[in-house]
Design an enzyme around this catalytic site. Structure first.
Site, PDB file in Angstrom:
ATOM      1  N   THR A  78       0.848  -1.185   0.000  1.00 36.48           N
ATOM      2  CA  THR A  78       0.000   0.000   0.000  1.00 36.48           C
ATOM      3  C   THR A  78       0.886   1.238   0.000  1.00 36.48           C
ATOM      4  O   THR A  78       1.866   1.311   0.734  1.00 36.48           O
ATOM      5  CB  THR A  78      -0.953   0.030   1.207  1.00 36.48           C
ATOM      6  OG1 THR A  78      -1.879  -1.054   1.098  1.00 36.48           O
ATOM      7  CG2 THR A  78      -1.749   1.330   1.258  1.00 36.48           C
TER       8      THR A  78
ATOM      9  N   PHE B  79       1.184   5.251   0.621  1.00 38.39           N
ATOM     10  CA  PHE B  79       0.609   6.351   1.385  1.00 38.39           C
ATOM     11  C   PHE B  79       1.255   7.658   0.958  1.00 38.39           C
ATOM     12  O   PHE B  79       2.420   7.683   0.548  1.00 38.39           O
ATOM     13  CB  PHE B  79       0.838   6.148   2.886  1.00 38.39           C
ATOM     14  CG  PHE B  79       0.119   4.961   3.472  1.00 38.39           C
ATOM     15  CD1 PHE B  79      -1.088   5.110   4.122  1.00 38.39           C
ATOM     16  CD2 PHE B  79       0.665   3.692   3.365  1.00 38.39           C
ATOM     17  CE1 PHE B  79      -1.754   4.015   4.663  1.00 38.39           C
ATOM     18  CE2 PHE B  79       0.009   2.588   3.900  1.00 38.39           C
ATOM     19  CZ  PHE B  79      -1.206   2.759   4.553  1.00 38.39           C
TER      20      PHE B  79
END
Length: 300
Positions: free
Chosen positions: A200, A202
């Site tokens: 992921t 960010f």
């Protein structure tokens, strides 16, 4: 430091050491406050710790909107928000927030995501599984194969799921090992994500703009009308100026029917000559172009 590391310490260990030295130094200069989508032990919290270390103050909030609001109103110096997952794709809500916000992207962090099944009961006693909708999507095949009859319930974060699993009989959560440790849950199954390459990304958002570092990335947003050749025309300036695009996403503009906003990531800083020229050419064929920020390319 990592590029000159000859051992015996790993590069990740050196990064952790220097991260804490820098975190402590920044805290001495000015107490920093970092907003993230909480509560504590969420993956956003883990990403924020990875970037800023443990010496700054953290402000957990309920939603991505709240992260933007805390930074915009000066109650936090920076915010950390998820932007995309390697399995589930873009986090559309974060993209939509950039349509209305003047905040800049200051940095990026990519972390490897490992999901675990957490509960106080045995596997055969589980009636409900709670987690963030993106996380449920990342573990769907495992859930269908191992808990096919269990009700899947979406909540705002993996930590909220862990809190619920503590209180509710027959409940389990999908979350991090940090969440298991914080809330006293047992890890019934490790690494239940469907893909072993689950990352992921960010973004760190703030009000400041970064100077070029020589290894940067730039994000821009703009609108185009729904017409023949629109996608081709918007890509031509980048090809002409030999700009490497790393991401393209589209979202409805929500202003006009069939009008879309495109989000593009490219290698380089917006002050680089090639990118400057490409953006100027792009402005002549699109509307509402906004540079969301230039920032150092992230590392794991």
């Amino acid at each position: 430091v990592s590029s000159q590391n000859g051992g015996p310490l790993s590069s990740e260990t050196l990064r952790a050491i220097y991260r804490e030295v820098m975190s402590g130094s920044l805290a001495l200069e000015k107490p920093l406050k970092i907003a993230y989508m909480g509560p504590p032990a969420s993956f956003s919290n883990i990403a924020a710790l990875r970037k800023f270390g443990s010496s700054v103050r953290y402000l957990p909030v309920n939603t991505i909107t709240d992260v933007f609001a805390e930074v915009e109103h000066g109650r936090a110096d920076y915010g950390v928000v998820p932007i995309e997952n390697s399995i589930e794709g873009a986090i559309n809500y974060t993209l939509d927030m950039f349509m209305e916000s003047d905040l800049k992207i200051c940095s990026e962090i990519s972390i490897e995501i490992s999901h675990n099944l957490l509960s106080k009961c045995r596997m055969d006693q589980i009636k409900k599984v709670y987690s963030n909708p993106n996380v449920i999507g990342q573990c769907r095949m495992w859930l269908e194969g191992n808990l096919p009859q269990v009700e899947l319930i979406e909540v705002t974060s993996t930590t909220r799921a862990a809190e619920t699993a503590v209180k509710e009989k027959g409940a389990a959560a999908i979350g991090s090992s940090l969440a298991a440790e914080c809330y006293g849950l047992n890890i019934l199954a490790c690494s239940i994500e469907d893909s072993p390459h689950n990352m992921t990304r960010f973004l760190v958002i703030g009000k400041a703009e970064n100077k070029p570092t020589g290894k940067d990335k730039t994000s821009v947003m703009f609108s185009v009308k729904d017409r023949v050749g629109a996608l081709h025309d918007m890509l031509v300036p980048f090809k002409k100026n030999k700009i490497n695009l790393t991401k393209i996403e589209s979202r409805p503009s929500k202003k006009k029917v069939w009008e879309y906003r495109f989000f593009i990531d490219m290698i380089g800083h917006h002050e680089d000559a090639g990118i400057k020229k490409a953006i100027k050419e792009l402005e002549s064929i699109c509307t509402n172009l906004k540079i969301l920020g230039s920032y150092p390319q992230g590392t794991r």
